[in-house]
Design a protein around this motif. Structure first.
Motif, PDB file in Angstrom:
ATOM      1  N   ILE A  40      51.968  33.731  49.944  1.00 55.77           N
ATOM      2  CA  ILE A  40      52.028  32.279  50.149  1.00 55.77           C
ATOM      3  C   ILE A  40      52.245  31.500  48.852  1.00 55.77           C
ATOM      4  O   ILE A  40      52.647  30.348  48.896  1.00 55.77           O
ATOM      5  CB  ILE A  40      50.773  31.749  50.876  1.00 55.77           C
ATOM      6  N   ASP A  41      52.005  32.127  47.715  1.00 56.13           N
ATOM      7  CA  ASP A  41      52.184  31.440  46.438  1.00 56.13           C
ATOM      8  C   ASP A  41      53.662  31.462  46.039  1.00 56.13           C
ATOM      9  O   ASP A  41      54.268  32.537  45.980  1.00 56.13           O
ATOM     10  CB  ASP A  41      51.334  32.115  45.362  1.00 56.13           C
ATOM     11  N   ARG A  42      54.231  30.289  45.759  1.00 46.56           N
ATOM     12  CA  ARG A  42      55.671  30.236  45.465  1.00 46.56           C
ATOM     13  C   ARG A  42      56.042  31.001  44.201  1.00 46.56           C
ATOM     14  O   ARG A  42      57.131  31.562  44.104  1.00 46.56           O
ATOM     15  CB  ARG A  42      56.157  28.789  45.397  1.00 46.56           C
ATOM     16  N   ASN A  43      55.131  31.048  43.222  1.00 47.05           N
ATOM     17  CA  ASN A  43      55.411  31.842  42.025  1.00 47.05           C
ATOM     18  C   ASN A  43      55.430  33.329  42.360  1.00 47.05           C
ATOM     19  O   ASN A  43      56.246  34.082  41.838  1.00 47.05           O
ATOM     20  CB  ASN A  43      54.393  31.547  40.925  1.00 47.05           C
ATOM     21  N   GLY A  44      54.525  33.746  43.238  1.00 48.90           N
ATOM     22  CA  GLY A  44      54.511  35.128  43.688  1.00 48.90           C
ATOM     23  C   GLY A  44      55.781  35.479  44.434  1.00 48.90           C
ATOM     24  O   GLY A  44      56.360  36.552  44.234  1.00 48.90           O
ATOM     25  N   VAL A  45      56.223  34.576  45.302  1.00 47.99           N
ATOM     26  CA  VAL A  45      57.458  34.805  46.064  1.00 47.99           C
ATOM     27  C   VAL A  45      58.637  35.009  45.111  1.00 47.99           C
ATOM     28  O   VAL A  45      59.425  35.947  45.279  1.00 47.99           O
ATOM     29  CB  VAL A  45      57.721  33.641  47.045  1.00 47.99           C
TER      30      VAL A  45
END
Length: 153
Positions: A40-45
């Motif tokens: 869910i974290d955009r940086n993770g994505v």
């Protein structure tokens, strides 16, 4: 996963709370038929996409919270360090229960955080690893790989 590739070989795998995609990448390299990374974290994505490309593997990315719905059509869920807080554990445990009810095997990797549901876990392996956020050179800690088991009925 890389130590035991037979765990994922030929299987459809969900990397739940994928972070940077490390577990999903290992599953893809170990012969998974398909890997889905839920983060869910955009940086993770963004990191998952970059890291998968850098490692020459394909990973499908789901960039929303899937814990509120039914599990995807997979055979194995790999949940790495998803019990880092009580509110997250309260969302993840019912989702993992739905996975078990659907016949999906669930493996949990965790450095024994406070909210880890130990009564629901069977230890499969232990590794000494650095914990995310620890200072460089900090001592490693014992982390476990567990099978998530059905709760008491």
């Amino acid at each position: 996963i890389l130590d035991h590739p037979q765990t994922v070989a030929g299987r459809r795998v969900l990397d739940l709370g994928a972070g940077s995609g490390l577990v999903g990448i290992a599953a893809a390299k170990a012969g998974s038929r398909e890997v889905i990374a839920a983060e869910i974290d955009r940086n993770g994505v963004a990191a998952i996409g970059l890291n998968a490309a850098a490692n020459g593997v394909e990973i499908a990315i789901v960039d929303k919270d899937i814990t509120t719905g039914p599990p995807p059509a997979v055979e194995l869920v790999l949940a790495g360090d998803v019990f880092y807080g009580p509110e997250v554990a309260l969302r993840v445990i019912p989702f993992l229960d739905r996975c078990l009810a659907a016949g999906i095997e669930v493996l949990v990797g965790d450095p024994r955080r406070n909210d880890l549901p130990l009564s629901r876990l069977r230890l499969l392996a232990e590794y000494k690893v650095p914990d995310f956020g620890d200072a460089k050179g900090a001592a490693t800690r014992l982390s476990g790989v567990f099978s998530f088991e059905e709760g008491a009925r």
